[in-house]
Design a protein around this motif. Structure first.
Motif, mmCIF file in Angstrom:
data_model
loop_
_atom_site.group_PDB
_atom_site.id
_atom_site.type_symbol
_atom_site.label_atom_id
_atom_site.label_comp_id
_atom_site.label_asym_id
_atom_site.label_seq_id
_atom_site.Cartn_x
_atom_site.Cartn_y
_atom_site.Cartn_z
ATOM 1 N N SER A 156 -7.408 3.135 11.263
ATOM 2 C CA SER A 156 -8.764 2.738 11.602
ATOM 3 C C SER A 156 -9.342 1.946 10.438
ATOM 4 N N ALA A 157 -10.615 1.586 10.551
ATOM 5 C CA ALA A 157 -11.279 0.890 9.460
ATOM 6 C C ALA A 157 -11.553 1.818 8.282
ATOM 7 N N GLU A 158 -11.492 3.128 8.495
ATOM 8 C CA GLU A 158 -11.712 4.119 7.434
ATOM 9 C C GLU A 158 -10.431 4.259 6.600
ATOM 10 N N LYS A 159 -10.497 3.925 5.309
ATOM 11 C CA LYS A 159 -9.311 3.946 4.455
ATOM 12 C C LYS A 159 -8.702 5.338 4.340
ATOM 13 N N ASN A 160 -9.531 6.383 4.423
ATOM 14 C CA ASN A 160 -8.999 7.741 4.310
ATOM 15 C C ASN A 160 -8.124 8.132 5.495
ATOM 16 N N ASP A 161 -8.152 7.341 6.557
ATOM 17 C CA ASP A 161 -7.282 7.611 7.709
ATOM 18 C C ASP A 161 -5.900 6.974 7.558
ATOM 19 N N ASP A 162 -5.687 6.185 6.505
ATOM 20 C CA ASP A 162 -4.420 5.464 6.339
ATOM 21 C C ASP A 162 -3.242 6.426 6.250
ATOM 22 N N LYS A 163 -2.181 6.055 6.949
ATOM 23 C CA LYS A 163 -0.978 6.887 6.958
ATOM 24 C C LYS A 163 0.242 6.037 6.623
ATOM 25 N N LEU A 164 1.183 6.674 5.974
ATOM 26 C CA LEU A 164 2.461 6.045 5.679
ATOM 27 C C LEU A 164 3.480 6.569 6.674
ATOM 28 N N TYR A 165 4.081 5.652 7.425
ATOM 29 C CA TYR A 165 5.059 6.018 8.451
ATOM 30 C C TYR A 165 6.473 5.877 7.890
ATOM 31 N N PHE A 166 7.296 6.869 8.172
ATOM 32 C CA PHE A 166 8.707 6.846 7.785
ATOM 33 C C PHE A 166 9.558 6.788 9.046
ATOM 34 N N PHE A 167 10.543 5.932 9.015
ATOM 35 C CA PHE A 167 11.472 5.794 10.134
ATOM 36 C C PHE A 167 12.841 6.248 9.657
ATOM 37 N N PHE A 168 13.441 7.167 10.405
ATOM 38 C CA PHE A 168 14.713 7.738 9.994
ATOM 39 C C PHE A 168 15.432 8.286 11.213
ATOM 40 N N ARG A 169 16.665 8.667 11.024
ATOM 41 C CA ARG A 169 17.407 9.392 12.051
ATOM 42 C C ARG A 169 17.892 10.691 11.427
ATOM 43 N N GLU A 170 18.027 11.708 12.263
ATOM 44 C CA GLU A 170 18.426 13.018 11.760
ATOM 45 C C GLU A 170 19.121 13.801 12.854
ATOM 46 N N LYS A 171 19.708 14.927 12.491
ATOM 47 C CA LYS A 171 20.336 15.813 13.452
ATOM 48 C C LYS A 171 19.288 16.728 14.058
ATOM 49 N N THR A 225 -4.341 15.757 10.497
ATOM 50 C CA THR A 225 -5.511 14.923 10.279
ATOM 51 C C THR A 225 -5.731 14.714 8.787
ATOM 52 N N CYS A 226 -6.138 13.499 8.398
ATOM 53 C CA CYS A 226 -6.350 13.183 6.984
ATOM 54 C C CYS A 226 -7.727 13.664 6.517
ATOM 55 N N PRO A 227 -7.827 14.181 5.303
ATOM 56 C CA PRO A 227 -9.125 14.613 4.782
ATOM 57 C C PRO A 227 -10.042 13.426 4.477
ATOM 58 N N GLY A 228 -11.345 13.634 4.697
ATOM 59 C CA GLY A 228 -12.308 12.583 4.409
ATOM 60 C C GLY A 228 -12.274 11.434 5.376
ATOM 61 N N GLY A 229 -11.551 11.593 6.487
ATOM 62 C CA GLY A 229 -11.404 10.518 7.453
ATOM 63 C C GLY A 229 -12.439 10.573 8.550
ATOM 64 N N THR A 230 -12.135 9.908 9.644
ATOM 65 C CA THR A 230 -13.075 9.792 10.755
ATOM 66 C C THR A 230 -13.471 11.150 11.319
#
Length: 600
Positions: A219-234, A360-365
């Motif tokens: 969102s426009a709220e920086k505290n909502d920013d998330k880092l996505y990881f793409f991987f494969r696993e068992k 949910t991220c702290p300080g976010g929406t």
């Protein structure tokens, strides 16, 4: 094909493996062995400095983006002889692993890079001075600033790792032990608390192979920013034996861990399954579960690209799937997976969800009054620890792949995407690297019957020695594609419009969005969507029933005539018909092909 009129067109594009016989353009590009080294896997573009940084075994290179075969700037960064001896004595040099394989190159500031290598099973990191301007030609190690690479770079060069340096903090998906058993998503450097995933907890990570890490604002709220990881696993489903699954996981950038539980461990980590499958006639789906690559185009463009292969290796294949970011967020906002019942099966959790909603991220929406995850109630943290997986999977848009390959002798290994503003609209061009060292240039167009049409514009033989392509980067500024493998690095132009010839019809039939015909006799642009030269080009007759172009050539009976008609595009097929004087009948004639003409 990458947009849906019924939802926001921020989406993800996935490439998944399943095997099509293609006609190669036969174009080979020369490439130079830069050093007596191997494993040119890490490419980092720096268009501000007009350089590309390359990591290989024991070397860091700085290449000129204008001409990568120009003499590079070179840093030789081997391990000390004593360290190599210790590595060999530990039995870890069966395939030359006791070197310093560069696995991380991240921009630190305007003048320095942060670089890590495996260090002969003792990962190390340092800073590289690249200078303030490209004209300085500065490229040297910063002396006295070597530190541990644990949690940043793997010990074993065969194990994949991913990284993202954000606001001075390094996030990495990496195996952090000598034996390669402890996989973790780590945060180091910077001012925030060092963080990691729960150790040896198969609910969180189970023998993963990390593919990419990508920051995606929610969102426009920086505290909502998330880092996505793409991987494969068992993963085990319904009591079955473990099988490989593609995953998308995420964490909040401002995650500080829990107060009593999950101390210095992620308290917002969630993951979901990515489905890329082809329904069969019998209703059984063929799944492409192994994710080898992801394009880094998500911030610049509204989609990213994955590659997947069948997990059971019964056949070779590849497919491309497109995922809407709205669908991904909906899955992360949906039910959590929970094991219960006599067979300990996965079901959707139906109990009470604690507040704030786990993940949910702290300080976010939705949590403006909570400034840290340490303020979260213990029940939220405990729920997160035991329920990191979402119950619903993410399905591709239209519930089917965008591109499918089958019955071919190759697989896709890597992919990148360029968005092109053509004469008749905007198109996404896919560049697909293969395990035989070629690059396919592909576009997928919507048809009037709600289906799609895939066009392979060309297939280029990139390396003289067939070798799997491991990395590709696009420079839109220079209109170049840079390609890496274990043997070296080379580049090729995003477009080669001259190979289509000078005729309007040849350009139109090529359907290449990079190219347009600007001839004086017919100043119309090319029609990429339909490729109809009859409508676009003057001076051509058409046979409407067969939707063909006709070029008439005359000959004298009893004499020899040279009949020439070159196919400038892989989408053109040639047929010759004989129509005698004073006759309306035509007869198709067999032909003997030479390299430049058709002879009868």
């Amino acid at each position: 094909p990458l947009r849906d009129s019924h939802r926001p067109w921020k989406c993800l594009l996935a490439l998944c493996k399943l095997p099509v016989m293609l006609r190669s353009t036969g174009t080979a590009h020369h490439f130079t062995f830069l050093l007596n080294s191997t494993d040119y896997r890490i490419l980092r573009m720096d268009e501000d400095h007009d350089r590309m940084y390359v990591g290989s075994k024991d070397y860091i290179l700085s290449l000129d983006l204008h001409d990568i075969n120009k003499e590079p700037l070179i840093i030789h960064w081997p391990v000390a002889p004593q360290r190599k001896t210790e590595c060999v004595l530990s039995g870890k040099d069966t395939n030359g692993e006791c070197g310093n394989f560069i696995r991380l190159i991240e921009p630190w500031n305007r003048t320095h890079l942060y670089v890590c290598g495996t260090g002969a099973y003792n990962p190390i990191c340092t800073y590289v001075d690249r200078g303030r301007r490209s004209q300085e030609y500065t490229f040297r190690l910063d002396p006295g600033k070597v530190d541990s690479g644990k949690g940043k770079c793997p010990y074993d060069p065969k194990l994949n790792s991913v990284s993202a340096l954000i606001n001075g903090e390094l996030y990495a998906g990496v195996y952090i032990d000598f034996m390669g058993t402890d996989a973790s998503i780590f945060r180091t450097l910077g001012k925030q608390t060092a963080m990691r995933t729960d150790q040896y907890n198969s609910k969180w990570l189970n023998d993963p192979t990390f593919i990419k890490a990508q920051l995606i604002p929610d969102s426009a709220e920086k505290n909502d920013d998330k880092l996505y990881f793409f991987f494969r696993e068992k993963a085990s489903e319904m009591g079955q034996s473990p099988m490989t699954q593609s995953r998308i996981g995420r964490i909040c950038l401002n995650d500080d861990g829990g107060h009593c539980c999950l101390v210095n461990k992620w308290s917002t980590f969630l993951k979901a399954r990515l489905i890329c499958s082809v329904p069969g006639a019998d209703g059984i789906e063929t799944h492409f579960d192994e994710l080898p690559d992801l394009s880094e185009s998500l911030l610049k463009q509204p989609f990213a690209v994955f590659i997947c292969v069948p997990s059971r290796s019964v056949f070779k294949g590849s497919a491309v799937c497109v995922y809407s970011m709205a669908d991904i967020r909906q899955v992360f906002n949906g039910p959590y997976a929970h094991k219960e019942g006599p067979n300990y099966q996965w079901v959707a959790y139906t109990g009470k969800i604690p507040y704030p909603r786990p993940g949910t991220c702290p300080g976010g929406t939705f949590t403006p009054n909570m400034k840290s995850t340490k303020d979260y109630p213990d029940e939220v943290i405990n729920f997160m620890r035991n329920h990191p997986t979402m119950y619903n999977a993410v399905y591709p848009m239209h519930k089917r792949p965008l591109v499918v390959r089958n019955n071919v002798d190759y697989e896709f290994t890597t992919i990148t995407v360029d968005q092109v503003a053509a004469a008749d609209g905007s198109y996404e061009v896919l560049f697909l690297g293969t395990d035989r060292g070629t690059v396919q240039k592909v576009i997928v167009l919507p048809r009037d019957d709600m289906q799609t049409e895939e066009l392979v514009l060309e297939e280029v033989e990139v390396f003289k020695v067939p070798t799997p392509i491991t990395t590709m980067k696009i420079s839109s500024k220079r209109q170049q594609l840079y390609v890496g493998s274990v043997l070296g690095v080379t580049h090729l132009a995003l477009h080669r419009c001259d190979v289509y010839g000078e005729a309007c019809a040849d350009c139109c039939l090529a359907r290449d969005p990079y190219c347009a015909w600007d001839g004086k006799s017919s100043p119309r642009k090319c029609d990429v969507k339909y490729g109809n030269p009859i409508r676009q080009c003057r001076g051509y007759n058409s046979n409407v029933n067969k939707n063909t172009l006709e070029m008439v050539q005359y000959g004298v009976e009893g004499s020899s005539t040279f009949l020439e008609c070159q196919a400038r595009s892989p989408h053109v097929s040639l047929k010759w018909h004989l129509q005698k004087e004073n006759s309306d009948r035509r007869k198709e004639v067999s032909q003997e092909r030479s390299s430049s003409a058709d002879t009868y």
